[in-house]
Design an enzyme around this catalytic site. Sequence first.
Site, mmCIF file in Angstrom:
data_model
loop_
_atom_site.group_PDB
_atom_site.id
_atom_site.type_symbol
_atom_site.label_atom_id
_atom_site.label_comp_id
_atom_site.label_asym_id
_atom_site.label_seq_id
_atom_site.Cartn_x
_atom_site.Cartn_y
_atom_site.Cartn_z
ATOM 1 N N TYR A 180 0.905 -1.077 0.088
ATOM 2 C CA TYR A 180 0.001 0.043 0.267
ATOM 3 C C TYR A 180 0.952 1.038 -0.141
ATOM 4 O O TYR A 180 2.148 1.306 0.644
ATOM 5 C CB TYR A 180 -0.970 0.037 1.341
ATOM 6 C CG TYR A 180 -1.804 1.010 1.282
ATOM 7 C CD1 TYR A 180 -2.590 1.535 0.241
ATOM 8 C CD2 TYR A 180 -1.988 1.863 2.589
ATOM 9 C CE1 TYR A 180 -3.455 2.569 0.292
ATOM 10 C CE2 TYR A 180 -2.982 3.075 2.514
ATOM 11 C CZ TYR A 180 -3.528 3.330 1.337
ATOM 12 O OH TYR A 180 -4.340 4.627 1.410
ATOM 13 N N TYR A 190 -3.186 5.565 8.884
ATOM 14 C CA TYR A 190 -2.740 4.218 8.723
ATOM 15 C C TYR A 190 -1.308 3.984 9.427
ATOM 16 O O TYR A 190 -0.314 4.138 9.295
ATOM 17 C CB TYR A 190 -2.367 4.165 6.943
ATOM 18 C CG TYR A 190 -1.905 2.511 6.645
ATOM 19 C CD1 TYR A 190 -3.077 1.778 6.316
ATOM 20 C CD2 TYR A 190 -0.611 2.159 6.379
ATOM 21 C CE1 TYR A 190 -2.899 0.478 5.820
ATOM 22 C CE2 TYR A 190 -0.464 1.013 5.946
ATOM 23 C CZ TYR A 190 -1.343 0.115 5.570
ATOM 24 O OH TYR A 190 -1.270 -1.185 5.128
HETATM 25 N N1 NAD Z 1 -7.957 -2.912 1.618
HETATM 26 C C1 NAD Z 1 -7.036 -2.003 1.059
HETATM 27 O O1 NAD Z 1 -7.411 -0.884 1.157
HETATM 28 C C2 NAD Z 1 -5.723 -2.447 0.881
HETATM 29 C C3 NAD Z 1 -4.873 -1.692 0.010
HETATM 30 C C4 NAD Z 1 -3.582 -1.925 -0.243
HETATM 31 C C5 NAD Z 1 -3.160 -3.147 0.285
HETATM 32 N N2 NAD Z 1 -4.004 -3.821 1.109
HETATM 33 C C6 NAD Z 1 -3.182 -5.283 1.503
HETATM 34 O O2 NAD Z 1 -3.946 -6.329 0.771
HETATM 35 C C7 NAD Z 1 -3.663 -7.512 1.689
HETATM 36 C C8 NAD Z 1 -5.135 -7.974 1.815
HETATM 37 O O3 NAD Z 1 -5.921 -7.353 2.796
HETATM 38 P P1 NAD Z 1 -7.572 -7.138 2.380
HETATM 39 O O4 NAD Z 1 -7.532 -5.510 2.402
HETATM 40 O O5 NAD Z 1 -7.860 -7.511 0.927
HETATM 41 O O6 NAD Z 1 -8.360 -7.569 3.494
HETATM 42 P P2 NAD Z 1 -8.627 -9.172 3.910
HETATM 43 O O7 NAD Z 1 -9.428 -9.074 5.106
HETATM 44 O O8 NAD Z 1 -9.225 -9.697 2.812
HETATM 45 O O9 NAD Z 1 -7.275 -9.927 4.101
HETATM 46 C C9 NAD Z 1 -6.535 -9.848 5.018
HETATM 47 C C10 NAD Z 1 -6.617 -11.233 5.494
HETATM 48 O O10 NAD Z 1 -5.129 -11.600 6.391
HETATM 49 C C11 NAD Z 1 -5.488 -12.640 7.371
HETATM 50 N N3 NAD Z 1 -4.730 -12.572 8.484
HETATM 51 C C12 NAD Z 1 -4.696 -11.382 9.466
HETATM 52 N N4 NAD Z 1 -3.680 -11.889 10.245
HETATM 53 C C13 NAD Z 1 -3.308 -13.271 9.751
HETATM 54 C C14 NAD Z 1 -2.217 -14.127 10.279
HETATM 55 N N5 NAD Z 1 -1.715 -13.878 11.512
HETATM 56 N N6 NAD Z 1 -1.881 -15.407 9.640
HETATM 57 C C15 NAD Z 1 -2.797 -15.383 8.490
HETATM 58 N N7 NAD Z 1 -3.599 -14.627 7.974
HETATM 59 C C16 NAD Z 1 -3.727 -13.478 8.708
HETATM 60 C C17 NAD Z 1 -7.065 -12.421 7.489
HETATM 61 O O11 NAD Z 1 -7.819 -13.497 7.943
HETATM 62 C C18 NAD Z 1 -7.405 -12.068 6.302
HETATM 63 O O12 NAD Z 1 -8.133 -12.978 5.741
HETATM 64 C C19 NAD Z 1 -3.117 -7.016 2.802
HETATM 65 O O13 NAD Z 1 -1.748 -7.266 2.598
HETATM 66 C C20 NAD Z 1 -3.547 -5.588 2.797
HETATM 67 O O14 NAD Z 1 -2.415 -4.619 3.618
HETATM 68 C C21 NAD Z 1 -5.038 -3.670 1.257
#
Ligand code: NAD
Length: 308
Positions: A180, A190
């Site tokens: 991100y 954040y």
């Molecule tokens: N949503 C946004 O705005 C955004 C923007 C840029 C990047 N991201 C990144 O995308 C990726 C996915 O996130 P998302 O936003 O799609 O949300 P999401 O909730 O779909 O995914 C996050 C996942 O991480 C899992 N998780 C948390 N702690 C964990 C652990 N200790 N071991 C294993 N799994 C664990 C959760 O159960 C969840 O399934 C992350 O790396 C996030 O930082 C998200």
Amino acid sequence: MLAIDLTGKRALVAGVADDAGFGFAIAKALAEAGASICLGSWPPALNIFETLLERGKLDASLTLSRGGKLAFERIYPLDAAFDTLEDAPAELRESKRYRERGDFSIRGMADRLRQDFGDQGLDIVVHSLANGPEVKRALLDTSRKGYLEAVSVSAYSNLALVRELAPLMRAGGAFLSLTYLASERVIPGYGGGMSSAKAALESDTRTLAWDAGRRFGVRVNTISAGPLASRAASAIGLIERMVQYVKANAPLPRDFEAMDVGHAAAFLVSPLAAGITGTVVYVDNGFHSMGMAVQGPGTVGGAESGST
Ligand SMILES: NC(=O)c1ccc[n+]([C@@H]2O[C@H](COP(=O)([O-])OP(=O)(O)OC[C@H]3O[C@@H](n4cnc5c(N)ncnc54)[C@H](O)[C@@H]3O)[C@@H](O)[C@H]2O)c1
């Protein structure tokens, strides 16, 4: 016709426990391209996820465009905070959501993949998980423990996945993670060391591309995604504002969708991207390139009308 073809390839997507986030969209896009999909899911979220799947609540999201439904080949329990089962505190191992799951560590998942699919049974690994227990605190107010947890779960875990799974990859293997913009620009709200974790993840992408490229011949990339109201992002608290802000100020004023990332991911892990490694690819409607906000749609540059 040039098409993304992942037929015969097996992907492991770590960080899926519902159908709202990037991990699910990526899993679906890879399946649309013909790959078989295994998941790694966090034990505290796994029961609910399994129930949703069993009761058919995710059937609409799982429907593939060629007909039929995406069926996950395996769903492994994974807590990416632990490299081996011995690293997990006894109290956690004995707790309700963990005790029936067997070895939920990163090495445990690698061992199961080896048992299930042999020494060379994997082509694609996606790291789509993050956790920062103090994400709502400004970096300045973050405790050492909270900071280290954010970096451990959100960045070190990617390194550990590459280390444990690269030996199982067939020729042409590809790793991908999700990062991100907060790694390189200030995103107030954040916090908790999550910006630091993403900076580490991006730097590691370059170094791991070198290390694992030379040692195993695999590629390592990361996608810097725009804001999406996933379950994880909703925990941050200001995700709706971030979504609106990006829509008002990005070069492309279209809705940003999880599948935008899914499609880019399918390309990046495919043979079409054989020459791409060590790279941060922005999938955010171009928002990262902006140096000035339009302060609301339409005021400068005609964000709504598209005029210049
Ligand atoms: N949503 C946004 O705005 C955004 C923007 C840029 C990047 N991201 C990144 O995308 C990726 C996915 O996130 P998302 O936003 O799609 O949300 P999401 O909730 O779909 O995914 C996050 C996942 O991480 C899992 N998780 C948390 N702690 C964990 C652990 N200790 N071991 C294993 N799994 C664990 C959760 O159960 C969840 O399934 C992350 O790396 C996030 O930082 C998200």
